[in-house]
Design a protein around this motif. Structure first.
Motif, short mmCIF file in Angstrom:
data_model
loop_
_atom_site.label_atom_id
_atom_site.label_comp_id
_atom_site.label_asym_id
_atom_site.label_seq_id
_atom_site.Cartn_x
_atom_site.Cartn_y
_atom_site.Cartn_z
N TYR A 76 -11.61 -12.52 -19.77
CA TYR A 76 -11.69 -12.52 -21.23
C TYR A 76 -11.52 -11.12 -21.84
O TYR A 76 -11.32 -11.00 -23.05
CB TYR A 76 -13.03 -13.10 -21.69
N PHE A 79 -8.92 -10.10 -24.36
CA PHE A 79 -9.02 -10.73 -25.67
C PHE A 79 -10.09 -10.09 -26.55
O PHE A 79 -10.26 -10.50 -27.71
CB PHE A 79 -9.31 -12.23 -25.53
N PRO A 81 -11.88 -8.19 -29.25
CA PRO A 81 -11.45 -7.52 -30.47
C PRO A 81 -11.90 -6.06 -30.45
O PRO A 81 -12.84 -5.68 -29.73
CB PRO A 81 -12.17 -8.30 -31.58
N LYS A 111 -13.00 -17.66 -25.69
CA LYS A 111 -11.72 -17.37 -26.34
C LYS A 111 -11.83 -17.54 -27.85
O LYS A 111 -11.26 -16.75 -28.62
CB LYS A 111 -10.62 -18.26 -25.78
N TYR A 112 -12.54 -18.57 -28.26
CA TYR A 112 -12.74 -18.78 -29.70
C TYR A 112 -13.47 -17.59 -30.32
O TYR A 112 -13.05 -17.06 -31.36
CB TYR A 112 -13.53 -20.06 -29.94
N PHE A 114 -13.73 -14.51 -29.30
CA PHE A 114 -12.95 -13.26 -29.29
C PHE A 114 -11.70 -13.34 -30.18
O PHE A 114 -11.05 -12.31 -30.41
CB PHE A 114 -12.59 -12.88 -27.87
N SER A 115 -11.41 -14.52 -30.69
CA SER A 115 -10.31 -14.65 -31.64
C SER A 115 -10.75 -14.37 -33.07
O SER A 115 -9.90 -14.26 -33.98
CB SER A 115 -9.71 -16.06 -31.57
N LEU A 116 -12.06 -14.26 -33.29
CA LEU A 116 -12.59 -14.11 -34.64
C LEU A 116 -12.43 -12.68 -35.15
O LEU A 116 -12.54 -11.72 -34.39
CB LEU A 116 -14.07 -14.50 -34.67
N ASP A 117 -12.20 -12.56 -36.44
CA ASP A 117 -12.11 -11.26 -37.09
C ASP A 117 -13.51 -10.88 -37.58
O ASP A 117 -13.96 -11.37 -38.62
CB ASP A 117 -11.13 -11.33 -38.26
#
Length: 287
Positions: A76, A79, A81, A111-112, A114-117
């Motif tokens: 992970y 990914f 941020p 994954k969800y 680490f996709s967040l801003d």
């Protein structure tokens, strides 16, 4: 004395499943208004995760200042941020790791997440299930085992109760934030362990330092203070789950009061009823 409280709860419109009050290690009241079985405790699970972290700290595996991202699976890390790899555990334990959505989603929660801003420079209190999930998963990776199995051997077996029912994420990590069931007695004993600063029958299950750190105020929430997944008030601290699941620990009174309920409309009313009863009927212990 406790009959008055039982009448108040029985005659109220509040749906209370059960209540237990302990003082000086003795059970003053154990009353089940419904079946005396495990019920969902929702975010009370976060305080259990806090205890798991405390054990990892005691064992020298983790610390509040350790970087949480160092204990996330390598797959992970691409990914992450920007800035996530600088955040210590304490930021997640105190809900000051940025403004996350309320809960993780999807087939792969990591994954969800680490996709967040997320603005990691924001150190205000933001309540979410995601920080507790990340702490629990990082603890498991550091330990190399399921966190509840670790807690069962180190906490629940010595307390003489079964480990709670719990939930896993799609990847098999302990959820850490909710999805747990307990009896009121299990919940009360966790509070008693905290009241005794981690000591149980002469054995230090969790260090005094770790318990003190977890149950001390670290950040203002807007209405109270927050420790390491514990709620902190001026005269007590609490393990809290939504809809009226609570264990209140009063160090000056030597009292633990735990209750389970189903009060989606007025959990604060139940809290005020029990808190008022405790504070008006018991004097501080002699020093």
């Amino acid at each position: 004395m406790t009959e008055k409280l039982c009448r108040l709860l029985k005659d109220s419109p509040l749906c209370v499943h059960s209540i237990e009050i302990i003082r000086n290690g003795e059970i003053l009241l154990h009353k089940a208004f419904d079946e005396d079985i495990p019920y969902p405790v929702y975010s009370a699970a976060k305080s259990v995760t806090s205890m798991g972290f405390s054990l990892c700290w005691d064992d020298g595996i983790l610390s509040p200042g350790a970087i949480l991202g160092d204990f996330i699976e390598n797959k992970y890390k691409p990914f992450f941020p920007k800035g996530f790899d600088k955040l210590p555990f304490e930021r997640f334990l105190t809900m000051t790791s940025g403004s996350y959505p309320f809960r993780p989603r999807g087939e792969d929660w990591m994954k969800y997440i680490f996709s967040l801003d997320v603005d990691f420079s924001d150190t205000a209190f933001h309540y979410s299930n995601i920080p507790a999930y990340l702490v629990g998963a990082a603890c498991e990776n550091a330990l190399g085992q399921n966190l509840m199995s670790y807690l069962e051997k180190r906490i629940f077996d010595p307390l003489g109760v079964a480990a709670p029912e719990y939930t896993l994420c799609p990847q098999g990590h302990f959820y850490g934030a909710t999805g747990m069931k307990m009896t009121v007695h299990q919940l009360a004993l966790l509070g008693q362990l905290c009241l005794q600063k981690g000591n149980w029958k002469g054995k230090q299950l969790i260090s005094r330092e770790a318990v003190t750190q977890a149950t001390s105020p670290h950040v203002f929430t807007g209405s109270d203070y927050y420790g390491y997944f514990f709620r902190i008030a001026p005269d007590h601290f609490s393990i809290v789950g939504k809809w009226g699941q609570r264990c209140m620990i009063y160090p000056e009174l030597g009292i633990v009061a735990a209750y389970l309920s189903d009060c989606p409309r007025d959990p604060d009313g139940l809290y005020e009823t029990v808190h008022s009863y405790i504070t008006h009927n018991f004097d501080p212990l002699p020093r």
